[in-house]
Design an enzyme around this catalytic site. Sequence first.
Site, PDB file in Angstrom:
ATOM      1  CG  HIS A  82      -7.715 123.278 -30.880  1.00  8.54           C
ATOM      2  ND1 HIS A  82      -6.773 123.213 -31.879  1.00  8.54           N
ATOM      3  CD2 HIS A  82      -7.472 124.433 -30.225  1.00  8.54           C
ATOM      4  CE1 HIS A  82      -5.996 124.278 -31.832  1.00  8.54           C
ATOM      5  NE2 HIS A  82      -6.394 125.047 -30.832  1.00  8.54           N
ATOM      6  CG  ASP A 218      -6.718 121.155 -34.619  1.00  9.13           C
ATOM      7  OD1 ASP A 218      -7.951 121.347 -34.583  1.00  9.13           O
ATOM      8  OD2 ASP A 218      -5.942 121.532 -33.723  1.00  9.13           O
ATOM      9  CB  SER A 651      -5.568 127.983 -32.323  1.00  5.72           C
ATOM     10  OG  SER A 651      -4.618 127.304 -31.570  1.00  5.72           O
TER      11      SER A 651
END
Lengths: 725, 725
Positions: A82, A218, A651
């Site tokens: 992402h 991810d 992230s």
Amino acid sequence: MKKTLLLLSLVAAPALAGEGKWTPQQVLELDPAWLRAQGLQVPPKKLWDPQRGTGLLAGAVNVGGCSGAFIAPSGLVITNHHCAFGVIQEHSTPQRDLITDGFLASKREDELPGKGSRVQVPRSFKDVTKDVLAAVPAGADDLARFKAIERKQKELVAECEKRPATRCQVASFDGGLNYTLVDAVELADVRLVYAPPRAVGEYGGEEDNWMWPRHTGDFAILRAYTAPDGASAPYSDKNVPYKAEFFFPLATEGVKPDDFVMVLGYPGVTWRALLAEEMAERQSRLYPRMRDVFGEAIRILEEEGDKDAAGKIAVASQLKSLHNVHKNAGGQLAGLKRGRIVEKQRESEAAVAAWAQKNGAKWAEAMKAREALLAEQAATGKVFEREFLLGSTGRLARGPALAVTVSRLAAERAKPDLERRPEYMEREMPRLKDRLEREQKNLFLPADKKLLQAFVRRAQALGPDERIAAVDKHFGKTFSEKDVAAKIDAMYAGTKVLTLAERMKMAGETVAQLEARKDPLLAFGLDLAKELTALDDVKDRRQGAAMRLRPEWRKAVLAHAGKPVAPDANGTLRVTFAKVQGYAPRDGALYTPQTTLSGLLAKHTGEEPFDVPEKVSQVAEAKRFGTWMDPRLKDVPVNFLANADTTGGNSGSPTVNGKGQLVGVNFDRVWENVANDFGYNPDVARNVNVDVRYILWTLDQVENADALLRELGVRKGKPTVQETR
Amino acid sequence: MKKTLLLLSLVAAPALAGEGKWTPQQVLELDPAWLRAQGLQVPPKKLWDPQRGTGLLAGAVNVGGCSGAFIAPSGLVITNHHCAFGVIQEHSTPQRDLITDGFLASKREDELPGKGSRVQVPRSFKDVTKDVLAAVPAGADDLARFKAIERKQKELVAECEKRPATRCQVASFDGGLNYTLVDAVELADVRLVYAPPRAVGEYGGEEDNWMWPRHTGDFAILRAYTAPDGASAPYSDKNVPYKAEFFFPLATEGVKPDDFVMVLGYPGVTWRALLAEEMAERQSRLYPRMRDVFGEAIRILEEEGDKDAAGKIAVASQLKSLHNVHKNAGGQLAGLKRGRIVEKQRESEAAVAAWAQKNGAKWAEAMKAREALLAEQAATGKVFEREFLLGSTGRLARGPALAVTVSRLAAERAKPDLERRPEYMEREMPRLKDRLEREQKNLFLPADKKLLQAFVRRAQALGPDERIAAVDKHFGKTFSEKDVAAKIDAMYAGTKVLTLAERMKMAGETVAQLEARKDPLLAFGLDLAKELTALDDVKDRRQGAAMRLRPEWRKAVLAHAGKPVAPDANGTLRVTFAKVQGYAPRDGALYTPQTTLSGLLAKHTGEEPFDVPEKVSQVAEAKRFGTWMDPRLKDVPVNFLANADTTGGNSGSPTVNGKGQLVGVNFDRVWENVANDFGYNPDVARNVNVDVRYILWTLDQVENADALLRELGVRKGKPTVQETR
């Protein structure tokens, strides 16, 4: 006596294992015996060298607001899918749909440059507290205080950025108690090496977002390039891979429950130093309104996107970001309640206050500062609705958001660089123009008009003391929905803001030139921009007051603690020490800390967001595990939980074992842990990681990415063209 | 050799601990050492005396289709709140809302009689296989075979029921391989003693239904009364409490994980003896259609109920039942898939077939029978849509359902009793009339008309070979929605079926009298009734074929198993041996087998279905646990899981420890276990029980029901008026 206490405190263990986003410097202040007992095998001095102001921790890099890490000396960077979504989207067309199919560069020439992709590698950290505070003139009011500090920060940054390809930041700690100048090299040629299909990288989609059990791949792999001489340079086919001094080799054996891990990265912002009442305000007002406004925007984008295939692709990125903040707000509310976080903060403040009282006059200033902060809070609450709505302009309709950006850019560019708002300074121009250009892909006018209509409706409903003048001017206060819609249609029909070439031209014009265009959407944007600028002044004054008051109060809090306290996140490099661990989400249920390929297949429905690509399911169903099977699970581990203290910005953070090897990539927190931004709740503080063995299994068994695996040092064999290049 | 094998098989352990709804007789065939090892302390002979045809197992009683148990010699019966819902609803008015507030009889005179409340206590069981099979004339076709067997069953029942207050049943086992005559005393005066507030008894509502973790107090206490001489008698204030020979005293120490428990009761129907292809048909056609049709009915009732407070109460009971079958159908689909049940049955059939082949000509009949069953199945599939919709009449709009009931009643009553459909025989009349009367409470015409409209729309859409003639006659094939709605309005406006007194009068009239009424809804009902009767004949023939074929096949299956195999549920008394046990619902998650009061409070939202009544939350929050705290959990246990082999009809089943003491009341299965009707999956086969300590805590700490607790032998003290009466 005091001296002894201080020394003791410098080597103390934190209150709770797992808690704390430690700065590199603080790692050296923690008790090394405690760190060893946790499982750290690397000497702390290898993690960080205070003389050089860098160390192994600097293998963790900033990837455009996300975290990432070098995983090979040849410039390979791992981050989240992402976080690399922008570059994947940029190269996707209906004919060559990288979003759906994923991407593997079969040789270096095929690696895909990203327009906005940049990697920042930390170079050094320097305490500049004295410099910054000395800049505040005697008798300055709160706005002047803010401006003086901001200007000093800009000057320090400008001085620091005189070196080429350098990005600097003056970060504030503990509400302004300390300031650090962070110096980083910015690598501007970053290319996509590998991305899994979206159905892997986003498996579970919004449904599983913030959730456990999880089965999401991810991750994505990038590579940073430099000029042949090693200097940062924009994209060029002459460029060569960046040579990373610090990197994390892949731990092929992975992790098991109770293993020690560190999560490194760039957590964005947390609010643990807020007063209980400031937290309560967010709980009672901010998050409920976010649920409301962003929830409506999501409904609009979904409804309109469902009517048009190209529109659906265009709104995907905005929708994703809205879903994220919307679900986050829900999690904050749930977690604040469950963790009794406001109540605990209240109790902790009471303890500090009682202690301060006992310690007499010395802490009277701290107590007064606390009272003053509370008064500021009460005043702000009264204009909350207007400020929230006006402040959301950037998140809602793209049309006005772009018009505001070019308007503010024109106004700010008229000022000397050091007097501009930080986000419009010269150093931000490449980034800002990239964004103005890239946004073209996100435009889908039917949805955008509906978003603006909802915004206008809300603005029209505000109370008499909270009017948004630009809305009143351009739409009136009482027009019907139909009138507003017609007005918006006219605005969009008459504007050139949404034409790429014209917008890029506007980005170079003055306010007078923009006004002379008589462009209706731009005119609205110019008026909104004025109000946003005025609002920024209001907020600056408030921040000036907080900068004056909060450090006084924090001094008392830190003195009362008597041992290292990790400061709130502020986008700078941090490390959190953790264990692989499950948790009890609720009475009668336990979550175990690892998931598997079998679990991934069990979730498969064949429909988004649970549609395992055939190339993955074929290999998984055949149990072709390669060498990536966990001996205890008898399966390939997909995701794992740890009790690391993470937040947004983490992230893509590397999750590293005690030897400094990569065991996973952090990509989420669990739902129950969202409110850890306000306080660490050991019962539910869990971050979610992609297991390195799932990454390796995908590259090996699904993608047959032999050259890449050899480059990662995972597979032995003859060098290929790619490697020898 | 064969003899030895047989003897061995009679004392063998079942294939899987937990699996098997054993008949009382089979309990004596299981290996007593295995039973002891499981945790049974009561000698099996005390559970069942084959000479008398009764035993401790008979302490489990049938409570109007649910199970229940005597828990004191003074006729006290415990069952589920949802099984006692009818009597609670019957006595509820807006002024005295027992549904919301619950009920505790403070003295015996206050106990509330229930119109339809009946308890059946088993008296004896007798094998009548030879009698039944001898009744089939040589050369009978399948319909004749069915009719002959049905008639013989009726004769046996009629003979058996010549004794007063006796309910008998000829139950078929293994598809007609064996028949047993079950003889039970029916107690017709059953009164409500205690019901918790609905927010306790249904805590979690539809949201938690079939779910774990669970916190539902789904229990209620009734008392059976008899005439002073001990004979069953209808309600009278001269009646006295029934004297129970067998009952289960309450185990005040409760259970802990891995404890042995037995669940006793009257499981209704399971389909484990179906062929794999027959199961596959349900998976691909029946359950998806149930989801569709009942899902639509639920939406209609909810929407209409939301518009009208009284309407909402009226539709509550129907809605609850629809939700139940709707969610069940979803669970069957999920469980069939997850448990690979059809595939496993296919494998098991293949093993039987291979074994039969090896054992030669002896099993040729079995193999032919299997082929014939498959051919029947294929033919039935072709008329599925019509049969499903027509067969759903009773579950959908109440208007046509009541019209059909009085119509069929009139038609059947014209025949000699033994030739009627079983549900319209004289012995069913009191029950049937109760229902015709009680349904008045469930009527809410706006919703009912919408349900009928949906039914008509679906019928109109059926293919040319699947027409429902009554719909075509009364509504045409092509009318618009609006025309249909107008027609329905006229039907409801012109009917007397929905007027209680008129309907009860109709229940005594002939078909000619009903026809002469020229009542439009009744006319529709009369036509539907004719089609339903014809459909019953079709189904009877099919059943006749199955009765001829399935026993042949089952003989092969049982011989191949070589040890006791528990037969499919058929509404007769069964016992299942189990352990208190959690499970893994999915990858990354575990469910622990007990929940607590703290968990109950954590779920509280203040809104249905999670709205803990204040009288409960006050005591729970104050941790006033009385003597009901679990020492390990440090909390009062609320619900627990066991791996018992239960199904519908087991609602209200006593869950009993190895000493024969009540440790809980079964009230549900978990979602993952719904498809255990087709096959036992040990990984997820879990039933859900109310912990006896939650029951006792409620009676003690919340309700201060001292007299009741003394009567239950749980509290010592001076006898009160209630007890000495």
